[in-house]
Design a protein around this motif. Structure first.
Motif, PDB file in Angstrom:
ATOM      1  N   MET A 552       3.663  -4.980 -19.063  1.00 12.78           N
ATOM      2  CA  MET A 552       3.541  -3.809 -19.935  1.00 12.78           C
ATOM      3  C   MET A 552       4.777  -3.653 -20.813  1.00 12.78           C
ATOM      4  O   MET A 552       4.680  -3.432 -22.011  1.00 12.78           O
ATOM      5  CB  MET A 552       3.357  -2.543 -19.094  1.00 12.78           C
ATOM      6  CG  MET A 552       1.972  -2.432 -18.542  1.00 12.78           C
ATOM      7  SD  MET A 552       1.678  -0.837 -17.816  1.00 12.78           S
ATOM      8  CE  MET A 552       1.700   0.261 -19.203  1.00 12.78           C
ATOM      9  N   GLU A 553       5.950  -3.796 -20.188  1.00 11.47           N
ATOM     10  CA  GLU A 553       7.181  -3.657 -20.972  1.00 11.47           C
ATOM     11  C   GLU A 553       7.209  -4.681 -22.086  1.00 11.47           C
ATOM     12  O   GLU A 553       7.582  -4.388 -23.216  1.00 11.47           O
ATOM     13  CB  GLU A 553       8.405  -3.864 -20.070  1.00 11.47           C
ATOM     14  CG  GLU A 553       8.625  -2.702 -19.146  1.00 11.47           C
ATOM     15  CD  GLU A 553      10.103  -2.442 -18.930  1.00 11.47           C
ATOM     16  OE1 GLU A 553      10.878  -2.538 -19.902  1.00 11.47           O
ATOM     17  OE2 GLU A 553      10.473  -2.135 -17.797  1.00 11.47           O
ATOM     18  N   TYR A 554       6.792  -5.899 -21.739  1.00  6.41           N
ATOM     19  CA  TYR A 554       6.825  -6.980 -22.721  1.00  6.41           C
ATOM     20  C   TYR A 554       5.908  -6.655 -23.892  1.00  6.41           C
ATOM     21  O   TYR A 554       6.256  -6.830 -25.054  1.00  6.41           O
ATOM     22  CB  TYR A 554       6.414  -8.292 -22.058  1.00  6.41           C
ATOM     23  CG  TYR A 554       6.732  -9.454 -22.936  1.00  6.41           C
ATOM     24  CD1 TYR A 554       7.970 -10.072 -22.857  1.00  6.41           C
ATOM     25  CD2 TYR A 554       5.827  -9.907 -23.886  1.00  6.41           C
ATOM     26  CE1 TYR A 554       8.290 -11.118 -23.696  1.00  6.41           C
ATOM     27  CE2 TYR A 554       6.135 -10.934 -24.723  1.00  6.41           C
ATOM     28  CZ  TYR A 554       7.375 -11.540 -24.630  1.00  6.41           C
ATOM     29  OH  TYR A 554       7.701 -12.558 -25.476  1.00  6.41           O
ATOM     30  N   LEU A 666       6.620 -16.336 -24.851  1.00  8.06           N
ATOM     31  CA  LEU A 666       5.191 -16.245 -24.570  1.00  8.06           C
ATOM     32  C   LEU A 666       4.794 -14.812 -24.330  1.00  8.06           C
ATOM     33  O   LEU A 666       5.440 -14.110 -23.579  1.00  8.06           O
ATOM     34  CB  LEU A 666       4.875 -17.058 -23.296  1.00  8.06           C
ATOM     35  CG  LEU A 666       3.744 -18.058 -23.550  1.00  8.06           C
ATOM     36  CD1 LEU A 666       4.221 -19.072 -24.563  1.00  8.06           C
ATOM     37  CD2 LEU A 666       3.359 -18.717 -22.259  1.00  8.06           C
ATOM     38  N   ARG A 667       3.748 -14.375 -24.961  1.00  7.42           N
ATOM     39  CA  ARG A 667       3.292 -13.007 -24.788  1.00  7.42           C
ATOM     40  C   ARG A 667       2.593 -12.892 -23.438  1.00  7.42           C
ATOM     41  O   ARG A 667       2.057 -13.840 -22.912  1.00  7.42           O
ATOM     42  CB  ARG A 667       2.319 -12.724 -25.920  1.00  7.42           C
ATOM     43  CG  ARG A 667       1.829 -11.344 -25.948  1.00  7.42           C
ATOM     44  CD  ARG A 667       2.444 -10.447 -26.936  1.00  7.42           C
ATOM     45  NE  ARG A 667       1.703  -9.210 -26.809  1.00  7.42           N
ATOM     46  CZ  ARG A 667       0.702  -8.889 -27.574  1.00  7.42           C
ATOM     47  NH1 ARG A 667       0.361  -9.668 -28.547  1.00  7.42           N
ATOM     48  NH2 ARG A 667       0.063  -7.771 -27.399  1.00  7.42           N
ATOM     49  N   SER A 668       2.537 -11.674 -22.920  1.00  4.25           N
ATOM     50  CA  SER A 668       2.082 -11.514 -21.541  1.00  4.25           C
ATOM     51  C   SER A 668       0.625 -11.909 -21.357  1.00  4.25           C
ATOM     52  O   SER A 668      -0.188 -11.734 -22.242  1.00  4.25           O
ATOM     53  CB  SER A 668       2.214 -10.068 -21.157  1.00  4.25           C
ATOM     54  OG  SER A 668       1.163  -9.366 -21.744  1.00  4.25           O
ATOM     55  N   GLN A 669       0.316 -12.429 -20.178  1.00  3.96           N
ATOM     56  CA  GLN A 669      -1.083 -12.686 -19.859  1.00  3.96           C
ATOM     57  C   GLN A 669      -1.443 -11.696 -18.772  1.00  3.96           C
ATOM     58  O   GLN A 669      -1.204 -11.923 -17.607  1.00  3.96           O
ATOM     59  CB  GLN A 669      -1.241 -14.090 -19.307  1.00  3.96           C
ATOM     60  CG  GLN A 669      -1.120 -15.135 -20.405  1.00  3.96           C
ATOM     61  CD  GLN A 669      -1.205 -16.505 -19.812  1.00  3.96           C
ATOM     62  OE1 GLN A 669      -0.265 -16.944 -19.193  1.00  3.96           O
ATOM     63  NE2 GLN A 669      -2.308 -17.169 -19.976  1.00  3.96           N
ATOM     64  N   SER A 670      -1.991 -10.560 -19.173  1.00  2.00           N
ATOM     65  CA  SER A 670      -2.265  -9.554 -18.148  1.00  2.00           C
ATOM     66  C   SER A 670      -3.633  -9.854 -17.567  1.00  2.00           C
ATOM     67  O   SER A 670      -4.404 -10.608 -18.114  1.00  2.00           O
ATOM     68  CB  SER A 670      -2.244  -8.181 -18.770  1.00  2.00           C
ATOM     69  OG  SER A 670      -3.206  -8.139 -19.774  1.00  2.00           O
ATOM     70  N   GLU A 671      -3.930  -9.196 -16.433  1.00  5.73           N
ATOM     71  CA  GLU A 671      -5.166  -9.534 -15.713  1.00  5.73           C
ATOM     72  C   GLU A 671      -6.391  -9.387 -16.612  1.00  5.73           C
ATOM     73  O   GLU A 671      -7.348 -10.093 -16.521  1.00  5.73           O
ATOM     74  CB  GLU A 671      -5.364  -8.581 -14.532  1.00  5.73           C
ATOM     75  CG  GLU A 671      -4.287  -8.630 -13.490  1.00  5.73           C
ATOM     76  CD  GLU A 671      -3.032  -7.918 -13.937  1.00  5.73           C
ATOM     77  OE1 GLU A 671      -3.143  -6.813 -14.476  1.00  5.73           O
ATOM     78  OE2 GLU A 671      -1.945  -8.475 -13.757  1.00  5.73           O
ATOM     79  N   SER A 672      -6.343  -8.355 -17.482  1.00  7.45           N
ATOM     80  CA  SER A 672      -7.566  -8.023 -18.189  1.00  7.45           C
ATOM     81  C   SER A 672      -7.885  -8.989 -19.321  1.00  7.45           C
ATOM     82  O   SER A 672      -9.015  -9.223 -19.642  1.00  7.45           O
ATOM     83  CB  SER A 672      -7.401  -6.647 -18.785  1.00  7.45           C
ATOM     84  OG  SER A 672      -6.326  -6.711 -19.672  1.00  7.45           O
ATOM     85  N   SER A 673      -6.855  -9.515 -19.979  1.00  9.11           N
ATOM     86  CA  SER A 673      -7.159 -10.313 -21.160  1.00  9.11           C
ATOM     87  C   SER A 673      -6.273 -11.535 -21.154  1.00  9.11           C
ATOM     88  O   SER A 673      -5.157 -11.478 -20.677  1.00  9.11           O
ATOM     89  CB  SER A 673      -6.843  -9.484 -22.392  1.00  9.11           C
ATOM     90  OG  SER A 673      -5.500  -9.132 -22.366  1.00  9.11           O
ATOM     91  N   ASP A 674      -6.783 -12.633 -21.716  1.00  5.98           N
ATOM     92  CA  ASP A 674      -5.917 -13.815 -21.684  1.00  5.98           C
ATOM     93  C   ASP A 674      -5.412 -14.153 -23.071  1.00  5.98           C
ATOM     94  O   ASP A 674      -5.452 -15.279 -23.483  1.00  5.98           O
ATOM     95  CB  ASP A 674      -6.650 -15.016 -21.076  1.00  5.98           C
ATOM     96  CG  ASP A 674      -8.107 -14.748 -20.894  1.00  5.98           C
ATOM     97  OD1 ASP A 674      -8.577 -14.833 -19.767  1.00  5.98           O
ATOM     98  OD2 ASP A 674      -8.765 -14.411 -21.905  1.00  5.98           O
TER      99      ASP A 674
END
Length: 1010
Positions: A552-554, A666-674
């Motif tokens: 989230m911070e990223y 690299l931008r975050s890969q959160s659970e919801s979206s890749d």
């Protein structure tokens, strides 16, 4: 026996009817302080009783005077049944304990009840006689002044800035005690209110003791917060900056300087020093108006102890000296170790060394000229804790350890940036059931050691600091070592002085330094983010949150970066990131003010690169998006008047060595979206910022960038004290507070839908503010402070406070307009009691169907008193001029006026509960009435002290809980600010002519500032 408190109850007015038979009230008053209670006589059958009681005298220790509030309860006398409570008034005695403070508190106070709100007023007179007590072991800290303002207060100068002070106190929450099951809601609310005022008094006293130990006499940037931890207790904690302040006492200092072109507050504080320091002649802005002088006895004589410690402390800095630019290397290392020793070893004598100084943090956001040398960047730390794991919840040890851990981390981040101090420091928490997120953030900085300690700095270093700092760009130069940088960054030579290296963007949590060279105007930049999480218990929940936080911070940072580029700017000031935890989601909201600093390189554009399938329409779509982005950037540059002078690449010298160039993030890969959006930080072309689009989510992100609506023409907004690029303020200011509570429908919510809804909510809030303030254009919303909270499942609450200040495009136009506005206002006061705009109490449905919103907007002119008695209140005896409406502003200054005295800190906590929510106009009606009552009570307390304004006003907490099915709601509000006396400049001009003849035969060195 150090103090005598005297209280007189004079009269009451507009009391509610308590006796149905006679439509009157038999009122009497209980006055309680500590364990002593006095009662007045019963005044029979009157709604406006005249008690004129004798003086009630309490003989108390000065510790109790600091801890306890004076408690005044108004009751209705019943012969056969129990007496009915009408309401209470809590009066803080602390402002009477300063040496130059008010001698008496006297005035009409609203009588407040936690169920019915304000129920009439009571006239009280309070005096304190203090006996001098020189006992070294006493536990009181009388005489230490507290200021909410995060800059050195206007009529003082800083002699020494000692450093960080913090404290927390814990107690059981009355709402969660067994007795709460059998007592009335009113009793339990009052127990809570009384406990919190007791705790905040104790907290202030303990912090005062620490300041005295450091040999200071004031706390600046005092920030106090409450953590409602539920079962584990109630925590009140505070942080601040200990200083030694000197009052500017020169009578000529109160004269306005008539030759200044800007129409704001002008001051000429004079140096008492025969040779004023070279910094005092810098350019002026409304934030700073003191000069910092030192008496010759504290000159920079070389003390052997200080120079020895400097040498022995070299390894502690944790950074090699490195070459910082061409010739600055050894100088920076010397500066670093000098200041390190100033911070760690006060005065060289070990017995004065106190454990508390381990954190070189300052809560200030604006600084005396010459204190801030370099800024490294934002440092922050977060930690997720479980409240039910605290071994003994009634003791502060565990929580102290938690905060120490976070502060330690911040300190090490700052060291990695080659900085020895953190400025603009703040701490916050977010609690949901047993999970608590602790956050702290600040700006790593290098400070000038001259202010941190009395007379231990060598003269030679002093001159070198002065020579080495080019005006206007010195703070942008990197403090860290170019060869082992803590993170990949792109450096160039400073566009201003061409001597030192600067980064390509700068993020900070402080206000814009007064001497910074800015191109164009600033603007408010917000990043908003929601993430769903599964409902879970205890440890599983904490783990899920910890895993989400870094991503989230990223993403919040990436959003800020993209929006900054889109606005064509290169620096952020006043950055505030809050992450709030709810039962099934996390929310991130970051606000900052973007500016274009002349010293930093021009930002590149944003370039979209798609992993293109061979589909023509897709390519067309991409190129269309690219065109929209380029248009937006061009439009923003025009809107904010950003047209920096062109600089050819050759002059600046090549950017950084080759191998570093190809670093990618690299931008975050959160659970919801890749989505994976890569940021290429290379400097090949100007368009170095590449957004790669490889799926619909990334596309959404780019779309959301473009949906931010620019403010309507004539409006500017920022979250710092003053708007960069505007300096011709008029004296018309208008503070407002707006609260929106939105219920989400829990149907198949996705992250995307949530983000869209949250974005819409914030944008609509801003739009409604612009609409309501349309009569004030051209104006600027300053100190815009958004707070988001998730009070219950599926409830989002956003609170905004800000102040609108008009500025002058054309003086003549302005005056006629102001005149027209005044007549309009006069007409509207009859039908719309003292409200500047009629209030919409509708529940506005936002475009997203998943939403229904309720909102309350309270303008600061609102006063709940039926016949406007706040307007024409006769002045209390201690005020020389009549007190009209008390002005309230979140800024530390009042445009067009001069603050002559600080009367003490206002720190108030209120609870309001209702069991008839619908009848009171629903959520918005309830909240609006409550906030208006809070304003009225703050104003009454300030007027009773003899003040006519509150500056640095902040609503620190607004916790709203509702139970619609039972028609119930409860709200807790905590506000604070500094009570002051100000004089309008127009009034001052009359004094000028008389005093100038007497005082100004010889011109004195000083600075004209605002």
């Amino acid at each position: 026996m150090p103090g005598k408190l005297k209280v007189k109850i004079v009269a009451g007015r507009h009391l509610p009817v308590m006796d149905r038979a006679s439509d009157l009230t038999d009122a009497f008053v209980e006055v309680k302080f500590g364990n002593t209670t006095f009662k007045t006589d019963v005044y029979l059958k009157s709604l406006n009783p005249q008690w004129n009681s004798e003086w009630f005298k309490f003989e108390v220790d000065d510790e109790d005077l600091q801890d306890e509030p004076l408690q005044i309860t108004v009751l209705d006398h019943d012969t056969y049944s129990a007496n009915d409570a009408i309401g209470k008034v809590y009066i803080d005695i602390d402002p009477l304990l300063y040496s130059e403070a008010a001698t008496v508190i006297s005035g009409w106070f609203p009588i407040y009840d936690t169920i019915h709100g304000i129920r009439g007023e009571i006239n009280v007179v309070v005096k304190v006689d203090l006996f001098n007590d020189l006992n070294r072991f006493r536990q009181s800290s009388c005489g230490v002044k507290f200021f909410c303002t995060t800059s050195i207060p206007k009529c003082y100068r800083a002699v020494v800035i000692h450093g960080f002070v913090e404290e927390l106190v814990v107690n059981e929450d009355p709402e969660y005690q067994w007795i709460d099951r059998i007592r009335t809601p009113r009793a339990s609310n009052e127990a809570r209110q009384r406990l919190i005022s007791l705790m905040s008094g104790e907290l202030q006293r303990k912090i005062g003791l620490k300041v005295l130990e450091m040999r200071g006499n004031a706390v600046v940037g005092y920030l106090q917060c409450f953590d409602l931890e539920g079962e584990s207790g109630l925590v009140v904690r505070a942080i601040g900056t200990a200083c030694t302040l000197d009052k500017l006492s020169s009578p000529a200092a109160f004269l306005p300087a008539c030759n200044s072109p800007s129409k704001e507050m002008k001051e000429i504080p004079f140096n008492e020093d025969p040779n004023p320091n070279p910094h005092s002649s810098g350019p002026s802005t409304p934030l700073k108006n003191q000069t910092y002088s030192f008496s010759p006895s504290k000159s920079y004589s070389r003390q052997s102890s200080s120079s020895d410690t400097d040498l022995s402390l070299t390894p502690k800095t944790g950074m090699g000296s490195g070459s910082a630019g061409k010739e600055g290397g050894p100088f920076k290392a010397l500066l670093r170790q000098q200041t390190q020793s100033a911070l760690e070893q006060r005065g060289g004598s070990p017995h004065r060394f106190c454990r508390r100084r381990e954190f070189p943090f300052l809560t200030l956001t604006a600084f005396p000229p010459g204190l801030l040398v370099h800024v490294g960047g934002v440092v922050s730390a977060r930690s997720v804790k479980l409240l039910d794991r605290i071994h003994n919840p009634d003791e502060p040890e565990t929580r102290d350890a938690w905060w120490a851990e976070i502060r330690q981390e911040i300190k090490s981040h700052a060291k990695a940036l080659g900085c020895h101090a953190v400025v603009g420091y703040s701490e916050s928490t977010s609690i949901c059931e047993e999970v608590c997120i602790l956050s702290a953030s600040g700006t790593a900085a290098v400070l000038n050691p001259r202010f941190l300690q009395e007379g231990t700095v060598e003269g030679s270093l002093e001159q070198r600091i002065e020579e080495n700092l080019p005006v206007g760009c010195g703070f942008c130069h990197i403090p860290y070592d170019e060869l082992n940088m803590p993170f990949p960054a792109h450096l160039t030579y400073c566009y201003n002085c061409r001597k030192q290296k600067v980064p390509d963007v700068l993020f900070t949590t402080i206000d814009l330094p007064t001497d910074a060279v800015v191109v164009g105007k600033g603007c408010l930049i917000q990043a908003r983010l929601c993430r769903l999480k599964k409902k879970a218990q205890a440890e599983a929940n904490a783990t899920a949150i910890s895993n989400l936080l870094p991503f989230m911070e990223y993403e919040v940072h990436t959003q800020l970066m993209n929006k900054l580029k889109l606005k064509g700017m290169n620096a952020l000031f006043g950055l505030r990131i809050q992450i709030t935890v709810g039962e099934n989601m996390l929310m991130g909201l970051a606000s900052a003010t973007g500016v274009y600093l002349a010293a930093l390189p021009t930002p590149g554009g944003i370039q979209i690169a798609g992993k293109t399938p061979s589909d023509g329409s897709y390519e067309q779509h991409i190129s269309h998006m690219q065109k929209r982005i380029n248009d937006t950037i061009a439009k923003n540059k025009e809107l904010y008047e950003i047209n920096p002078p062109e600089v050819s690449e050759e002059i600046i010298g090549s950017p950084i060595p080759e191998p570093r160039q190809r670093s990618r993030l690299l931008r975050s890969q959160s659970e919801s979206s890749d989505e994976v959006t890569e940021l290429d930080l290379s400097h090949g072309k100007k368009d170095a910022f590449v957004l790669e689009i490889d799926d619909t989510d990334a596309m959404e992100d780019v779309h959301s960038l473009l949906t931010d609506v620019p403010p309507p023409s004539g409006f500017y907004s920022c979250n710092t004290e003053i708007m960069p690029g505007i300096n011709n303020w008029t004296s018309e200011i208008q503070m407002f507070t707006s609260v929106r509570v939105v219920r989400l429908s829990s149907l198949n919510l996705t992250n995307q839908a949530l983000n869209k809804n949250f974005n819409g909510l914030c944008e609509n809030l801003l739009k409604s503010l612009y609409f309501k303030l349309r009569s004030m254009t051209p104006c600027c919303l300053c100190h815009v402070n958004f707070t988001v909270s998730l009070p219950e499942d599926e409830l989002i609450q956003v609170t905004v406070t800000a102040v609108a200040i008009t500025f002058d495009k054309n003086q003549a136009l302005q005056t006629t307009k102001a005149h027209a506005e005044k007549t309009l206002q006069r007409a509207s006061t009859d039908n719309d009691e003292l409200l500047q705009f009629p209030l919409e109490l509708c529940s506005d449905s936002l475009p997203a169907p998943a939403f229904s919103a309720t909102k309350a907007v309270t303008v600061e002119k609102a006063s709940p008193m039926g016949d406007g008695n706040f307007r024409n209140r006769s002045a209390p005896p201690c005020a020389s001029s009549t007190v009209g409406v008390v002005k309230m502003t979140p800024l530390s200054f009042i445009p067009g006026a001069k603050i002559t005295r600080y009367l003490g800190i206002i720190n108030m906590f209120f609870i309001r509960e209702t069991t008839s929510l619908r009848e009171e106009g629903g959520v918005s009606g309830f909240l609006h009435a409550f906030i208006a009552e809070v304003f009225a009570m703050v104003r009454a307390h300030v007027a009773a002290l003899g003040g006519n304004a509150v500056v640095s006003y902040i609503m620190k907490q607004c916790v709203f809980m509702e139970n619609p099915s039972k028609n119930q709601a409860q709200c807790l509000i905590n506000v604070s600010g500094d009570a002051v006396v100000f004089v309008r400049e127009s009034d001052l001009e009359a004094m000028t002519t008389q005093q100038s003849a007497v005082n100004c035969q010889t011109p004195c060195p000083g600075e004209v500032t605002t």
